[in-house]
Design a protein around this motif. Sequence first.
Motif, PDB file in Angstrom:
ATOM      1  N   MET A  43      33.872  29.984  38.563  1.00  0.00           N
ATOM      2  CA  MET A  43      33.451  30.986  39.522  1.00  0.00           C
ATOM      3  C   MET A  43      34.521  32.064  39.579  1.00  0.00           C
ATOM      4  O   MET A  43      35.642  31.799  39.994  1.00  0.00           O
ATOM      5  N   PRO A  44      34.209  33.283  39.123  1.00  0.00           N
ATOM      6  CA  PRO A  44      35.200  34.359  39.146  1.00  0.00           C
ATOM      7  C   PRO A  44      35.607  34.724  40.566  1.00  0.00           C
ATOM      8  O   PRO A  44      34.843  34.559  41.513  1.00  0.00           O
ATOM      9  N   THR A  45      36.824  35.200  40.698  1.00  0.00           N
ATOM     10  CA  THR A  45      37.325  35.711  41.968  1.00  0.00           C
ATOM     11  C   THR A  45      37.742  37.167  41.768  1.00  0.00           C
ATOM     12  O   THR A  45      37.959  37.599  40.632  1.00  0.00           O
ATOM     13  N   PRO A  46      37.855  37.942  42.844  1.00  0.00           N
ATOM     14  CA  PRO A  46      38.232  39.357  42.695  1.00  0.00           C
ATOM     15  C   PRO A  46      39.597  39.519  42.039  1.00  0.00           C
ATOM     16  O   PRO A  46      40.477  38.662  42.167  1.00  0.00           O
ATOM     17  N   LEU A  47      39.760  40.625  41.338  1.00  0.00           N
ATOM     18  CA  LEU A  47      41.040  40.940  40.703  1.00  0.00           C
ATOM     19  C   LEU A  47      42.009  41.576  41.688  1.00  0.00           C
ATOM     20  O   LEU A  47      43.214  41.569  41.479  1.00  0.00           O
ATOM     21  N   ALA A  48      41.462  42.178  42.748  1.00  0.00           N
ATOM     22  CA  ALA A  48      42.295  42.896  43.710  1.00  0.00           C
ATOM     23  C   ALA A  48      41.675  42.796  45.091  1.00  0.00           C
ATOM     24  O   ALA A  48      40.522  42.393  45.251  1.00  0.00           O
ATOM     25  N   GLU A  49      42.453  43.167  46.101  1.00  0.00           N
ATOM     26  CA  GLU A  49      41.952  43.175  47.466  1.00  0.00           C
ATOM     27  C   GLU A  49      40.861  44.229  47.605  1.00  0.00           C
ATOM     28  O   GLU A  49      40.863  45.247  46.913  1.00  0.00           O
ATOM     29  N   GLY A  50      39.926  43.979  48.510  1.00  0.00           N
ATOM     30  CA  GLY A  50      38.888  44.981  48.736  1.00  0.00           C
ATOM     31  C   GLY A  50      37.548  44.333  49.003  1.00  0.00           C
ATOM     32  O   GLY A  50      37.444  43.120  49.238  1.00  0.00           O
ATOM     33  N   ASP A  51      36.500  45.130  48.974  1.00  0.00           N
ATOM     34  CA  ASP A  51      35.145  44.690  49.249  1.00  0.00           C
ATOM     35  C   ASP A  51      34.618  43.828  48.106  1.00  0.00           C
ATOM     36  O   ASP A  51      34.488  44.287  46.981  1.00  0.00           O
ATOM     37  N   PHE A  52      34.304  42.563  48.389  1.00  0.00           N
ATOM     38  CA  PHE A  52      33.820  41.649  47.357  1.00  0.00           C
ATOM     39  C   PHE A  52      32.525  42.131  46.709  1.00  0.00           C
ATOM     40  O   PHE A  52      32.250  41.840  45.551  1.00  0.00           O
ATOM     41  N   SER A  53      31.699  42.848  47.456  1.00  0.00           N
ATOM     42  CA  SER A  53      30.388  43.238  46.946  1.00  0.00           C
ATOM     43  C   SER A  53      30.480  44.122  45.710  1.00  0.00           C
ATOM     44  O   SER A  53      29.514  44.246  44.959  1.00  0.00           O
ATOM     45  N   ALA A  54      31.633  44.728  45.482  1.00  0.00           N
ATOM     46  CA  ALA A  54      31.797  45.597  44.322  1.00  0.00           C
ATOM     47  C   ALA A  54      31.965  44.797  43.033  1.00  0.00           C
ATOM     48  O   ALA A  54      31.725  45.311  41.944  1.00  0.00           O
ATOM     49  N   VAL A  55      32.394  43.532  43.131  1.00  0.00           N
ATOM     50  CA  VAL A  55      32.702  42.761  41.926  1.00  0.00           C
ATOM     51  C   VAL A  55      32.051  41.381  41.881  1.00  0.00           C
ATOM     52  O   VAL A  55      32.012  40.745  40.812  1.00  0.00           O
ATOM     53  N   LEU A  56      31.546  40.873  43.001  1.00  0.00           N
ATOM     54  CA  LEU A  56      30.911  39.561  43.032  1.00  0.00           C
ATOM     55  C   LEU A  56      29.462  39.688  43.499  1.00  0.00           C
ATOM     56  O   LEU A  56      29.162  40.490  44.382  1.00  0.00           O
ATOM     57  N   THR A  57      28.592  38.880  42.922  1.00  0.00           N
ATOM     58  CA  THR A  57      27.181  38.962  43.264  1.00  0.00           C
ATOM     59  C   THR A  57      26.860  38.153  44.515  1.00  0.00           C
ATOM     60  O   THR A  57      27.592  37.219  44.886  1.00  0.00           O
ATOM     61  N   THR A  58      25.748  38.495  45.131  1.00  0.00           N
ATOM     62  CA  THR A  58      25.271  37.732  46.284  1.00  0.00           C
ATOM     63  C   THR A  58      25.015  36.281  45.891  1.00  0.00           C
ATOM     64  O   THR A  58      25.319  35.352  46.644  1.00  0.00           O
ATOM     65  N   ALA A  59      24.478  36.084  44.686  1.00  0.00           N
ATOM     66  CA  ALA A  59      24.191  34.731  44.204  1.00  0.00           C
ATOM     67  C   ALA A  59      25.456  33.890  44.129  1.00  0.00           C
ATOM     68  O   ALA A  59      25.458  32.707  44.494  1.00  0.00           O
ATOM     69  N   GLU A  60      26.546  34.482  43.664  1.00  0.00           N
ATOM     70  CA  GLU A  60      27.792  33.723  43.569  1.00  0.00           C
ATOM     71  C   GLU A  60      28.309  33.350  44.952  1.00  0.00           C
ATOM     72  O   GLU A  60      28.744  32.218  45.186  1.00  0.00           O
ATOM     73  N   LEU A  61      28.266  34.288  45.876  1.00  0.00           N
ATOM     74  CA  LEU A  61      28.742  34.014  47.229  1.00  0.00           C
ATOM     75  C   LEU A  61      27.902  32.925  47.893  1.00  0.00           C
ATOM     76  O   LEU A  61      28.425  32.108  48.657  1.00  0.00           O
ATOM     77  N   GLU A  62      26.619  32.892  47.572  1.00  0.00           N
ATOM     78  CA  GLU A  62      25.747  31.845  48.118  1.00  0.00           C
ATOM     79  C   GLU A  62      26.122  30.475  47.552  1.00  0.00           C
ATOM     80  O   GLU A  62      26.111  29.467  48.266  1.00  0.00           O
ATOM     81  N   VAL A  63      26.454  30.432  46.265  1.00  0.00           N
ATOM     82  CA  VAL A  63      26.866  29.167  45.656  1.00  0.00           C
ATOM     83  C   VAL A  63      28.178  28.693  46.265  1.00  0.00           C
ATOM     84  O   VAL A  63      28.350  27.507  46.569  1.00  0.00           O
TER      85      VAL A  63
END
Length: 227
Positions: A1-21
């Motif tokens: 499961m990828p994680t963000p590369l930098a601080e900030g809004d997750f929605s720019a780099v992670l999908t809703t599906a991943e956050l649900e998992v």
Amino acid sequence: MPTPLAEGDFSAVLTTAELEVIASLRCFVVEELRTARRFLSAAGLRGHIDELELHELNEHTSPAEVEALAGLFDGGRNVGLLSEAGLPAVADPGALLVDLCHRHGIRVVPMVGPSSLMLALMASGLNGQSFAFKGYLPAKTPERRRALQELERLSSRLGQSQIFIETPYRNDAMLTDILECCNPSTKLCIATNVTAADEDIRTKTVEQWKKQKPAIGKRPTVFILCA
């Protein structure tokens, strides 16, 4: 499961599906406990961190400890694998868990997320048809310079972009070595803090970089050489 590369809004780099998992899991194998707790809390599990089962897997994990992780999947339980930042198992000790799963017939599911390597290549303007990721080069200056010259020769012979990274505190030493031992006409992309607010991705020749050497400092950086 990828994680963000930098601080900030997750929605720019992670999908809703991943956050649900992520929200559905209670067991994770992580590179570093503190970073993982901070990410999982921000990803929607705030208030539930103490309910999670977190297991560390990093460069200090012994082969026996890696093998013991197979027990996490007993009963068909789903387990999330998290890297410190970006894609797990790519230049990352998480590959040991993925190998373990394949050996034990456990299904591996990769999820969509940011890769500093691919994002840097996309934005570099260099050869994306033929490229190689070389990981970390030697830490000592003489060996590192020889490795850089070999990558330059390989790039010239194959027309291939050579991607590599460095421990952030050695970024400036790496850049110095590149500028001092590579040919003036060789192209160099320096991709710093990819996806962050201060992201900086620029490609110039070695000769051009010498005239205005950037101060990379200890920010995460991807280097791409193309001779």
